[in-house]
Design a protein around this motif. Structure first.
Motif, PDB file in Angstrom:
ATOM      1  N   MET A 128       0.836  -1.191   0.000  1.00 39.70           N
ATOM      2  CA  MET A 128       0.000   0.000   0.000  1.00 39.70           C
ATOM      3  C   MET A 128       0.879   1.253   0.000  1.00 39.70           C
ATOM      4  O   MET A 128       1.817   1.370   0.778  1.00 39.70           O
ATOM      5  CB  MET A 128      -0.929   0.027   1.223  1.00 39.70           C
ATOM      6  CG  MET A 128      -1.898   1.198   1.195  1.00 39.70           C
ATOM      7  SD  MET A 128      -3.138   1.179   2.516  1.00 39.70           S
ATOM      8  CE  MET A 128      -2.163   1.708   3.910  1.00 39.70           C
ATOM      9  N   ILE A 129       0.545   2.203  -0.880  1.00 37.64           N
ATOM     10  CA  ILE A 129       1.251   3.481  -0.956  1.00 37.64           C
ATOM     11  C   ILE A 129       0.480   4.537  -0.172  1.00 37.64           C
ATOM     12  O   ILE A 129       1.046   5.287   0.611  1.00 37.64           O
ATOM     13  CB  ILE A 129       1.415   3.935  -2.417  1.00 37.64           C
ATOM     14  CG1 ILE A 129       2.230   2.908  -3.198  1.00 37.64           C
ATOM     15  CG2 ILE A 129       2.028   5.323  -2.487  1.00 37.64           C
ATOM     16  CD1 ILE A 129       2.232   3.140  -4.696  1.00 37.64           C
ATOM     17  N   LYS A 130      -0.824   4.583  -0.402  1.00 40.00           N
ATOM     18  CA  LYS A 130      -1.685   5.515   0.330  1.00 40.00           C
ATOM     19  C   LYS A 130      -3.129   5.044   0.271  1.00 40.00           C
ATOM     20  O   LYS A 130      -3.495   4.207  -0.554  1.00 40.00           O
ATOM     21  CB  LYS A 130      -1.549   6.939  -0.198  1.00 40.00           C
ATOM     22  CG  LYS A 130      -1.993   7.155  -1.618  1.00 40.00           C
ATOM     23  CD  LYS A 130      -1.764   8.606  -2.028  1.00 40.00           C
ATOM     24  CE  LYS A 130      -2.135   8.836  -3.485  1.00 40.00           C
ATOM     25  NZ  LYS A 130      -1.932  10.223  -3.879  1.00 40.00           N
ATOM     26  N   LYS A 131      -3.932   5.613   1.175  1.00 39.72           N
ATOM     27  CA  LYS A 131      -5.333   5.227   1.282  1.00 39.72           C
ATOM     28  C   LYS A 131      -6.147   6.456   1.658  1.00 39.72           C
ATOM     29  O   LYS A 131      -5.719   7.263   2.481  1.00 39.72           O
ATOM     30  CB  LYS A 131      -5.474   4.153   2.370  1.00 39.72           C
ATOM     31  CG  LYS A 131      -6.866   3.652   2.624  1.00 39.72           C
ATOM     32  CD  LYS A 131      -6.808   2.598   3.738  1.00 39.72           C
ATOM     33  CE  LYS A 131      -8.079   1.850   3.885  1.00 39.72           C
ATOM     34  NZ  LYS A 131      -7.954   0.760   4.881  1.00 39.72           N
ATOM     35  N   VAL A 132      -7.331   6.580   1.053  1.00 36.78           N
ATOM     36  CA  VAL A 132      -8.246   7.668   1.394  1.00 36.78           C
ATOM     37  C   VAL A 132      -9.606   7.043   1.700  1.00 36.78           C
ATOM     38  O   VAL A 132     -10.112   6.220   0.932  1.00 36.78           O
ATOM     39  CB  VAL A 132      -8.395   8.690   0.245  1.00 36.78           C
ATOM     40  CG1 VAL A 132      -9.317   9.835   0.671  1.00 36.78           C
ATOM     41  CG2 VAL A 132      -7.044   9.230  -0.192  1.00 36.78           C
ATOM     42  N   ILE A 133     -10.177   7.424   2.844  1.00 35.62           N
ATOM     43  CA  ILE A 133     -11.504   6.949   3.244  1.00 35.62           C
ATOM     44  C   ILE A 133     -12.448   8.152   3.244  1.00 35.62           C
ATOM     45  O   ILE A 133     -12.133   9.204   3.808  1.00 35.62           O
ATOM     46  CB  ILE A 133     -11.478   6.290   4.633  1.00 35.62           C
ATOM     47  CG1 ILE A 133     -10.582   5.049   4.584  1.00 35.62           C
ATOM     48  CG2 ILE A 133     -12.886   5.926   5.089  1.00 35.62           C
ATOM     49  CD1 ILE A 133     -10.401   4.371   5.914  1.00 35.62           C
ATOM     50  N   TYR A 134     -13.602   7.974   2.586  1.00 33.09           N
ATOM     51  CA  TYR A 134     -14.583   9.047   2.454  1.00 33.09           C
ATOM     52  C   TYR A 134     -15.828   8.709   3.274  1.00 33.09           C
ATOM     53  O   TYR A 134     -16.239   7.550   3.335  1.00 33.09           O
ATOM     54  CB  TYR A 134     -15.010   9.207   0.992  1.00 33.09           C
ATOM     55  CG  TYR A 134     -13.854   9.431   0.033  1.00 33.09           C
ATOM     56  CD1 TYR A 134     -13.379  10.707  -0.214  1.00 33.09           C
ATOM     57  CD2 TYR A 134     -13.252   8.361  -0.625  1.00 33.09           C
ATOM     58  CE1 TYR A 134     -12.323  10.921  -1.087  1.00 33.09           C
ATOM     59  CE2 TYR A 134     -12.213   8.567  -1.509  1.00 33.09           C
ATOM     60  CZ  TYR A 134     -11.745   9.852  -1.737  1.00 33.09           C
ATOM     61  OH  TYR A 134     -10.707  10.052  -2.604  1.00 33.09           O
ATOM     62  N   ALA A 135     -16.459   9.742   3.864  1.00 36.00           N
ATOM     63  CA  ALA A 135     -17.715   9.563   4.605  1.00 36.00           C
ATOM     64  C   ALA A 135     -18.724  10.585   4.069  1.00 36.00           C
ATOM     65  O   ALA A 135     -18.345  11.688   3.646  1.00 36.00           O
ATOM     66  CB  ALA A 135     -17.498   9.762   6.097  1.00 36.00           C
TER      67      ALA A 135
END
Length: 177
Positions: A128-135
């Motif tokens: 994994m390089i990066k992760k974005v979680i949206y709400a």
């Protein structure tokens, strides 16, 4: 002559790229190829600059940018779910003077309302390089984004507020500290 070749190529490029997904689907466009022709030392030189392959729904399945010698400069492939949401993207980009070879995979997840809830970027080894979680709120408005690095450390948090009409009135960004 060089000017006219570039001008014509730009016109073709604008026409082809400006096609909306609906037009691509309606006209059953399967692919677009752009060739560049120019003159150097009184010789006509032509090469393929890019190629785009579409699915029946007008979504891009594959996009390839070429170098003048015909080798692949950048290639992207896309996968979609039954709701036409992009769920996976593979990117290969050759090394240049500024960067090393860039190979990565981006995976996306969606909720039952087809809102993107997660986007994770991996290198081709699977790390994994990066992760974005949206709400989202009940109105489907994005209320937060959480950005993580490859180690799972929170790097940035964005929070949005909306008024009664659903207009965004505030966007705050926070760093880990």
């Amino acid at each position: 002559n060089f000017f006219y070749s570039v001008f014509f190529s730009c016109l073709v490029n604008i026409f082809c790229v400006a096609q909306s997904k609906k037009e691509v689907e309606k006209n059953r466009i399967k692919s677009v190829t752009e060739n560049i022709t120019y003159y150097e030392d009184k010789k006509e030189i032509t090469y393929k600059e890019y190629y785009i392959l579409f699915n029946k729904g007008g979504k891009i399945l594959e996009e390839i940018n070429f170098n003048k010698d015909g080798s692949v400069h950048k290639k992207e492939t896309f996968k979609y779910d039954n709701n036409k949401n992009k769920i996976e993207e593979f990117i290969y980009k050759e090394a240049d003077k500024k960067n090393d070879i860039e190979n990565k995979r981006i995976a996306c997840k969606y909720n039952e309302s087809n809102d993107k809830i997660e986007e994770v970027e991996y290198d081709f080894s699977g790390k994994m390089i990066k992760k974005v979680i949206y709400a989202y709120n009940k109105m489907g408005e994005k209320i937060s984004e959480l950005h993580y690095d490859g180690e799972g450390n929170l790097k940035k948090k964005t929070v949005c507020s909306y008024d009664k009409k659903g207009l965004k009135v505030k966007r705050d960004c926070y760093l880990p500290d």
